[in-house]
Design a protein around this motif. Structure first.
Motif, PDB file in Angstrom:
ATOM      1  N   THR A 127      -5.169   7.386   3.324  1.00 17.50           N
ATOM      2  CA  THR A 127      -4.438   6.252   3.906  1.00 17.50           C
ATOM      3  C   THR A 127      -5.272   5.502   4.943  1.00 17.50           C
ATOM      4  O   THR A 127      -4.738   4.746   5.743  1.00 17.50           O
ATOM      5  CB  THR A 127      -3.131   6.739   4.565  1.00 17.50           C
ATOM      6  OG1 THR A 127      -3.450   7.697   5.594  1.00 17.50           O
ATOM      7  CG2 THR A 127      -2.208   7.391   3.551  1.00 17.50           C
ATOM      8  N   SER A 139      -4.909   1.632   5.004  1.00 19.71           N
ATOM      9  CA  SER A 139      -3.686   1.174   5.656  1.00 19.71           C
ATOM     10  C   SER A 139      -3.750   1.359   7.166  1.00 19.71           C
ATOM     11  O   SER A 139      -3.296   0.499   7.930  1.00 19.71           O
ATOM     12  CB  SER A 139      -2.479   1.916   5.082  1.00 19.71           C
ATOM     13  OG  SER A 139      -1.281   1.348   5.527  1.00 19.71           O
ATOM     14  N   LEU A 166       0.827  -1.205   0.000  1.00 14.94           N
ATOM     15  CA  LEU A 166       0.000   0.000   0.000  1.00 14.94           C
ATOM     16  C   LEU A 166       0.866   1.263   0.000  1.00 14.94           C
ATOM     17  O   LEU A 166       0.577   2.226  -0.712  1.00 14.94           O
ATOM     18  CB  LEU A 166      -0.922  -0.001   1.227  1.00 14.94           C
ATOM     19  CG  LEU A 166      -2.078  -1.008   1.200  1.00 14.94           C
ATOM     20  CD1 LEU A 166      -2.736  -1.095   2.579  1.00 14.94           C
ATOM     21  CD2 LEU A 166      -3.108  -0.613   0.149  1.00 14.94           C
TER      22      LEU A 166
END
Length: 315
Positions: free
Chosen positions: A195, A198, A165
């Motif tokens: 993000t 993640s 990622l």
């Protein structure tokens, strides 16, 4: 920090590691305790590996897991310390983008693996104390090998999405990482993209690994305590409990500082950045440094083997 480019790029080929931000003038002095700790990590863990290899009486599941823990600690520290010391000594702050992702991946893998190894050691202590007559038939060498393989594969697979990622994100804010090594959280903070996936995944891994492993370790020791307190005399309690004392100390060294760091990041955000970074770096080295000391001091076979080695050498 102003000397580094912070705006004129989209995807940097290198990152800049600041070391301990705000304490750059003291980097040489800060390197002394870190270098000392690293030397202790190397000497202590290689001593454990050598002693277990040479001492036939230590060829048991508990000490196979201990060797795996020693290798794990050596790899974690060697992934971090050489670059950290090069920053402190030579001001070598640049790190290639791929090298940064690789370093982050290794840290994640072996952090997950350490928790799994501690769980495997708890399983060994449970079988040894609650089913002592069946210990050698339950924890056979093939089963121990399968457990070790499962611990490694779990670490590799759970950590893999994080660098994959991170590789896809654009980094258009800055290429400066205010730490002496690459961490997942640092790259999340640098990315100028969404993000959340993640972040949620890293939280899932934390709960899945630390949470579930901690629960299973607690369940193992609940059964161990029940078995210990069912013994007829206090002397039996103490002698039986000594067999898992070293493992308990290692668990506390791993989990308590981790909990402290998590609470500090959440509730002590007003502390200076360099304090956060220093504490986090000491934590990374604390467990690998103390583990071989704990087992070396508390395990009679290891003490006796080392004593024979040194008395034979100087005789």
């Amino acid at each position: 920090m102003s000397e580094y480019n912070k705006t004129d790029f989209t995807n940097p080929s290198t990152f800049i590691l600041l070391g301990i931000p705000g304490l750059e003038e003291a980097h040489v002095w800060i390197s002394i305790p870190f270098c000392t700790m690293y030397v202790i990590v190397l000497l202590g863990n290689f001593t454990i590996l050598f002693t277990v290899k040479m001492e036939q009486s230590l060829h048991e599941p508990m000490y196979y897991f201990l060797c795996m823990l020693a290798i794990n600690d050596l790899v974690v520290c060697t992934s971090i310390l050489p670059k950290m010391l090069s920053i402190f000594w030579f001001n070598s702050r640049e790190i290639d983008f791929n090298a940064c992702l690789t370093q982050m991946y290794f840290i994640l893998i072996f952090s997950v693996m350490e928790s799994g190894i501690l769980l495997a050691m708890a399983l060994d202590r449970y079988v040894a104390i609650c089913h002592p007559l069946r210990h050698s038939t339950i924890l056979t060498n093939p089963l121990v090998a399968k457990i070790c393989l499962a611990v490694v594969l779990r670490g590799v697979m759970l950590a893999l999405p994080c660098p994959l990622l991170a590789r896809q994100w654009p980094y258009c804010r800055t290429n400066v990482i205010p730490e002496p090594y690459c961490t997942h959280l640092a790259l999340i903070n640098l990315a100028c993209a969404d993000t959340r996936v993640s972040s949620y995944y890293s939280l899932f891994v934390l709960l899945c690994v630390m949470g579930l492993d901690g629960i299973f370790i607690a369940l193992s020791y609940t059964q161990i305590l029940r078995a210990v307190f069912s013994l007829p005399t206090k002397g039996d309690w103490l002698s039986t409990f000594k067999t898992c004392g070293s493992h308990l100390f290692v668990i506390l060294v791993f989990y308590i500082p981790s909990l402290f760091i998590s609470l500090m990041y959440r509730f002590a955000k007003n502390l200076p950045l360099h304090f956060h970074v220093l504490i986090a770096n000491v934590y990374v080295l604390m467990s690998p440094m103390l583990n071989p000391i704990i087992y070396g001091v508390r395990t009679k076979q290891i003490r006796d083997r080392l004593l024979r080695l040194f008395t034979h050498k100087w005789a």
